[in-house]
Design a protein around this motif. Structure first.
Motif, short mmCIF file in Angstrom:
data_model
loop_
_atom_site.label_atom_id
_atom_site.label_comp_id
_atom_site.label_asym_id
_atom_site.label_seq_id
_atom_site.Cartn_x
_atom_site.Cartn_y
_atom_site.Cartn_z
N ARG A 589 -0.91 4.01 32.64
CA ARG A 589 0.26 4.89 32.69
C ARG A 589 -0.24 6.33 32.72
NH1 ARG A 589 4.52 1.18 31.25
NH2 ARG A 589 6.12 2.75 31.67
N TYR A 590 0.34 7.13 33.61
CA TYR A 590 -0.13 8.51 33.80
C TYR A 590 0.91 9.49 33.25
CZ TYR A 590 -3.74 6.51 36.73
OH TYR A 590 -4.82 5.78 37.17
N PRO A 591 0.47 10.69 32.85
CA PRO A 591 1.40 11.67 32.26
C PRO A 591 2.56 11.99 33.21
CG PRO A 591 -0.87 12.43 32.07
CD PRO A 591 -0.91 11.20 32.90
N THR A 592 3.73 12.14 32.63
CA THR A 592 4.91 12.55 33.40
C THR A 592 5.33 13.97 33.02
OG1 THR A 592 6.33 11.52 31.76
CG2 THR A 592 5.80 10.21 33.70
N LYS A 593 4.60 14.54 32.07
CA LYS A 593 4.86 15.93 31.68
C LYS A 593 3.58 16.74 31.87
CE LYS A 593 8.78 15.45 28.62
NZ LYS A 593 9.10 14.06 28.99
N PRO A 594 3.72 18.00 32.32
CA PRO A 594 2.51 18.81 32.57
C PRO A 594 1.71 19.04 31.30
CG PRO A 594 4.52 20.13 32.81
CD PRO A 594 4.96 18.72 32.62
#
Length: 617
Positions: A589-594
């Protein structure tokens, strides 16, 4: 008054302002929810779009048609591709791959389409709806063994497991039956404004040189078709074939999209499409690739040249990118030209754009945009296709495309000016986006330089130089680029994947959508059939896909020099394919927020790499 009258005359000739490409629905908006669609439609309204494509949810209607004809569920499931590949399923390029489509997909997309149509029509837009082009599931042959059906050859690098579609002859009575069933469903569920899109033979060759045309079931129907086929198979589509196709319906009952008119205008050698109305379109982008690009001079003059062409049948201008959410300046310029009666002064326009975009009249920004407009945004190479060929986003080899259409000195000067203006503008999202995008472009260019250093060192058998160039690329430049991209919400792989997973009802669906989303960006097919066509420079993808490939390439070259063995591309391709496939199924799962401070990261990159960039000019 004279000016107003001239503008009114021009507005009549440019009655339509068209938006979207049949591929945009897969490359950009496939995972959108309603709030994202609503924002896009509002943007269309603000930019004067009045003829948008409305293709969402059509598979739900096709499922009803196929069931009514007697197909069983497994035959239907064997036909539909997965969500990320529906554009090419609809155009008879491929079937099944990435499927089966869950029933929840149909329900969700149909619900979206109702909202999309309501919103478009509330702004006075004319939604372009789908129609039958002759593309049928193989199950139809079980029910109608005597139907006049042709099996097309393979598309792209796919074999017949997923391509070689079946096309029903327009003269067969079954064509009218299926077309009527589908169109009656479309009108019943979606209503109609009587403009329908159908694209037969997209990048495929028709079984005969007299392809025929869909029969008009709606007596008021106007058929809209993409003129891409005349360009992609120019060796087949000679004047006689083009004229036969275009005159298959009465003049005025068809609108042709001159899809790639900024580079390959078809109207100019078909006598304005032999009398059929056409829309001059800017294609601008393939596969939704990242990368600064434009051909502003061509776009600025092209629509007006089309308007003044002898016996011109121009009825509008349009934007038909395969993918959006890149190079916003090109969309701003193109949509503004719909309201102009003559070309703009590009240098002046670029200056004003900087002020409008950031709410700042800083001279640095004006100068930066003038430089960008004179270089990276002004490709003048004939027949140039803006497909990101940068080694950064392509499978490594010794035969990579390192060509550029602009002077790098202009890009570096613009970068310096933007960095200098940054401290007082970091609160503006538009500025942060451009800071990331221009810095990303510079690092893309520098990757090409390091690639050249790496290959030179290998060919000259200089291991220390290979280790140095490879080390900088793998352990500094690519990680820094990944950090930069992760710092802005517009450049995150996590957002694309999360949107895909959010449409699923259970984990099985989530995994199917996740595979679709990852595969389209990378292998584009089970075995890399259209490898890297839809590349994106996004945080996460940079780290776990592109950087991993470059790591394998550099380490393989080092081993070759160490052992005295030659580099074998075939062996490398087999090894790197496992890396590529590994990314698709890594379930990370990859970040969805900067994350991180964009300015600090960009400034650090600038201080490190600007002097190097100048030295390499």
């Amino acid at each position: 008054c004279a000016c107003v009258r001239a503008l009114a005359r021009y507005a009549r000739r440019c009655r339509f302002r068209y938006y979207q490409n049949v591929c945009t629905l897969s490359y950009s908006s496939v995972w959108w929810d309603w709030p994202r669609w609503e924002r896009e439609i509002d943007w269309m309204a603000l930019n004067g779009i009045n003829l948008p494509l409305a293709f969402t949810g059509q598979e739900a209607l096709w499922q009803e048609v196929y069931r009514a004809l007697g197909l069983n569920q497994s035959e239907i499931e064997e036909f539909f591709s997965g969500p990320a590949f529906l554009a090419w399923n609809r155009m008879a390029n491929m079937f099944k791959f990435g499927g089966p489509l869950p029933q929840s997909w149909h329900v969700n997309q149909l619900s979206l389409q109702f909202k999309i149509l309501e919103r478009m029509r509330s702004f006075g837009m004319i939604p372009v709806l789908p129609a039958f082009s002759g593309n049928i599931p193989s199950g139809i042959l079980r029910l109608y063994p005597k139907a006049n059906v042709t099996r097309l050859g393979p598309w792209a690098q796919f074999n017949c497991s997923f391509s070689c579609s079946y096309i029903l002859d327009p003269r067969d009575p079954l064509f009218l039956q299926i077309g009527s069933l589908f169109l009656s469903q479309v009108v019943k569920q979606f209503g109609t404004d009587h403009i329908y899109n159908t694209d037969t033979f997209n990048e495929m060759i028709p079984p005969s040189s007299d392809p025929g045309l869909p029969v008009c079931i709606d007596p008021q129907a106007i058929w809209l078709m993409q003129g891409w086929l005349f360009f992609s198979a120019a060796w087949f589509w000679k004047p006689a074939q083009i004229q036969a196709l275009l005159h298959g319906v009465p003049l005025g009952r068809m609108i042709v999209l001159d899809l790639f008119a900024e580079t390959e205008p078809i109207f100019s050698y078909t006598e304005s499409f032999y009398g059929q109305p056409f829309i001059w379109c800017m294609l601008q982008n393939f596969g939704g690739n990242s990368g600064l690009f434009g051909s502003v001079e061509s776009i600025n003059s092209g629509p007006f040249n089309a308007l003044h062409f002898p016996n011109s049948t121009l009825v509008g201008i349009g934007m038909t990118p395969e993918g959006i959410e890149q190079n916003p300046v090109m969309f701003e310029l193109m949509s503004e030209l719909a309201w102009r009666k003559e070309p703009v002064n590009l240098s002046k326009w670029a200056s004003l754009y900087a002020a409008r975009r950031y709410g700042s009249t800083q001279e640095n920004l004006t100068a930066a945009w003038k430089l960008l407009f004179a270089s990276v945004y002004n490709c003048t190479i004939p027949h140039y296709r803006n497909h990101n060929h940068s080694p950064l986003v392509r499978r490594p080899s010794f035969h990579m495309n390192t060509d550029r259409w602009y002077d790098l000195a202009d890009l570096y000067k613009a970068w310096k000016l933007i960095i200098e203006a940054a401290p007082s503008l970091m609160s503006k999202e538009t500025f942060r986006y451009d800071l990331v995008d221009v810095t990303r472009q510079v690092l893309q260019v520098l990757t090409t330089s390091f690639y050249q250093d790496i290959t030179d060192a290998f060919h000259k058998q200089k291991l220390p130089e290979l280790l140095t160039a490879g080390g900088v690329l793998l352990y500094d430049l690519l990680p820094e680029l990944n950090r930069l991209l992760n710092s802005d919400r517009n450049f995150l792989l996590g957002t694309w994947l999360e949107r895909a997973r959010s449409l699923a009802l259970d984990e099985k669906e989530a995994q199917l959508y996740d595979m679709n989303a990852r595969n389209q960006l990378t292998l584009w097919g089970p075995s890399g059939e259209i490898l890297d066509y839809a590349s994106k420079e996004w945080g996460g993808l940079m780290e776990d896909y592109y950087a991993q490939r470059w790591g394998l390439f550099v380490h393989t070259l080092v081993e070759c020099l160490d052992s005295g063995r030659p580099f074998k591309q075939d062996s490398f391709n087999q090894a790197v394919f496992q890396v590529e496939k590994g990314f698709i199924y890594n379930s990370r799962r990859y970040p969805t927020k900067p994350q991180g401070d964009t300015y600090e990261i960009a400034r650090r990159i600038f201080l490190k790499y600007y002097p190097q960039a100048l030295k390499r000019l």
